[in-house]
Design a protein around this motif. Structure first.
Motif, PDB file in Angstrom:
ATOM      1  N   LYS A   1      47.618  20.926   5.259  1.00  4.54           N
ATOM      2  CA  LYS A   1      47.913  20.388   3.934  1.00  4.54           C
ATOM      3  C   LYS A   1      47.981  21.485   2.885  1.00  4.54           C
ATOM      4  O   LYS A   1      48.709  21.378   1.898  1.00  4.54           O
ATOM      5  CB  LYS A   1      46.851  19.362   3.545  1.00  4.54           C
ATOM      6  CG  LYS A   1      47.143  18.612   2.257  1.00  4.54           C
ATOM      7  CD  LYS A   1      46.062  17.588   1.975  1.00  4.54           C
ATOM      8  CE  LYS A   1      46.355  16.840   0.676  1.00  4.54           C
ATOM      9  NZ  LYS A   1      45.299  15.832   0.386  1.00  4.54           N
ATOM     10  N   ASN A   2      47.213  22.535   3.094  1.00  2.97           N
ATOM     11  CA  ASN A   2      47.161  23.629   2.128  1.00  2.97           C
ATOM     12  C   ASN A   2      48.399  24.518   2.148  1.00  2.97           C
ATOM     13  O   ASN A   2      48.541  25.399   1.302  1.00  2.97           O
ATOM     14  CB  ASN A   2      45.923  24.498   2.376  1.00  2.97           C
ATOM     15  CG  ASN A   2      44.651  23.806   1.932  1.00  2.97           C
ATOM     16  OD1 ASN A   2      44.686  22.915   1.076  1.00  2.97           O
ATOM     17  ND2 ASN A   2      43.528  24.195   2.517  1.00  2.97           N
TER      18      ASN A   2
ATOM     19  N   SER B   1      43.305  19.550   6.675  1.00  2.00           N
ATOM     20  CA  SER B   1      43.157  20.325   5.442  1.00  2.00           C
ATOM     21  C   SER B   1      43.912  21.638   5.520  1.00  2.00           C
ATOM     22  O   SER B   1      44.522  22.089   4.544  1.00  2.00           O
ATOM     23  CB  SER B   1      41.671  20.600   5.160  1.00  2.00           C
ATOM     24  OG  SER B   1      40.964  19.403   4.932  1.00  2.00           O
TER      25      SER B   1
ATOM     26  N   ASP C   1      39.322  19.268   9.331  1.00  2.00           N
ATOM     27  CA  ASP C   1      39.597  20.701   9.160  1.00  2.00           C
ATOM     28  C   ASP C   1      41.059  21.020   9.459  1.00  2.00           C
ATOM     29  O   ASP C   1      41.701  21.805   8.748  1.00  2.00           O
ATOM     30  CB  ASP C   1      38.691  21.525  10.068  1.00  2.00           C
ATOM     31  CG  ASP C   1      37.226  21.447   9.665  1.00  2.00           C
ATOM     32  OD1 ASP C   1      36.938  21.074   8.510  1.00  2.00           O
ATOM     33  OD2 ASP C   1      36.363  21.757  10.517  1.00  2.00           O
TER      34      ASP C   1
END
Length: 237
Positions: free
Chosen positions: A225-226, A222, A219
């Protein structure tokens, strides 16, 4: 058995209608599990947040049975970052990692100090890079040290830039992991470093002990990374 200590809340789960079972990492007793009675009361639940630090009074009638905690807040940490998703996910992952890879009842003052320093780290410049080194120090303190420089080859480009590759796979390794420089701000390098450290966690540690890769790290990764670009302002807050 009855003792007093201070510790960080690693996790909490509902135990019964009004009670919770919780894990703390304490200064003198390491990781300890116990019941918190009345944890749903307004007096307690508002500050019973993973990552906060507490004064603990632990009691058990039999060493083989789960004891119970009486708690008082010592230091509020997590609420300072309620508006910053990445930092909240970082706290969740850090506490989950401590829970996952420490031994019940075994003191480790170095890990306690890491937990103690987490808030200051999150308030600093380039906090995400510094957290990567925080994570590597944690692995060192539980017996899994790694020096990336021992596993890479170096190439020098025509412009003088140094590039490092993993010897066995030619996978690139960000320079900051070799030079241990926490002042970088290139999101691609940071994400690559975070992924490499995750590979080390999975292949060298978790597979060895038969533990699944933590969802809290997935989590967290992610979320960062976004980001379409590295947010310097968020890193400094």
């Amino acid at each position: 058995m009855n003792w007093q200590d201070v510790g960080f809340l690693l996790s909490k789960n509902k135990y019964s209608e009004n009670n919770s079972i919780a894990d703390f990492f304490t200064e003198e007793h390491g990781k300890v599990t116990g019941v918190i009675y009345g944890s749903t009361s307004k007096k307690i639940k508002n500050y019973l947040l993973v990552g906060n630090k507490f004064h603990l009074n632990f009691k058990t009638k039999n060493g083989s049975k789960v004891g119970y905690f009486k708690i008082e807040i010592d230091k509020i940490i997590t609420p300072f970052f309620m508006e910053e998703k990445n930092k909240l996910l970082c706290i969740t992952y850090a506490m989950n990692l401590i829970k996952l890879l420490t031994v019940e009842g075994q003191q480790n003052i170095n890990i306690f100090k890491l937990a103690e320093n987490l808030k200051k780290l999150l308030e600093s410049n380039n906090w995400l890079v510094k957290f990567i080194f925080w994570e590597l120090n944690f692995y060192k303190y539980v017996g899994y040290d790694i020096e990336f420089k021992d596993y890479v080859n170096k190439e020098v480009e025509s412009n003088g830039n140094e590039i490092y590759y993993v010897k066995s796979s030619k996978k690139s390794v960000p320079n900051f992991l070799i030079n241990k420089n926490d002042e970088i701000s290139d999101i691609k390098d940071i994400l690559q470093g975070f992924k490499l450290v995750g590979d080390f966690l999975e292949k060298t540690i978790l597979r060895t002990i038969g533990v699944n890769y933590p969802n809290s790290r997935i989590d967290f990764y992610s979320s960062i990374k976004n980001l379409s670009q590295f947010d310097q302002q968020n890193m400094k807050q």
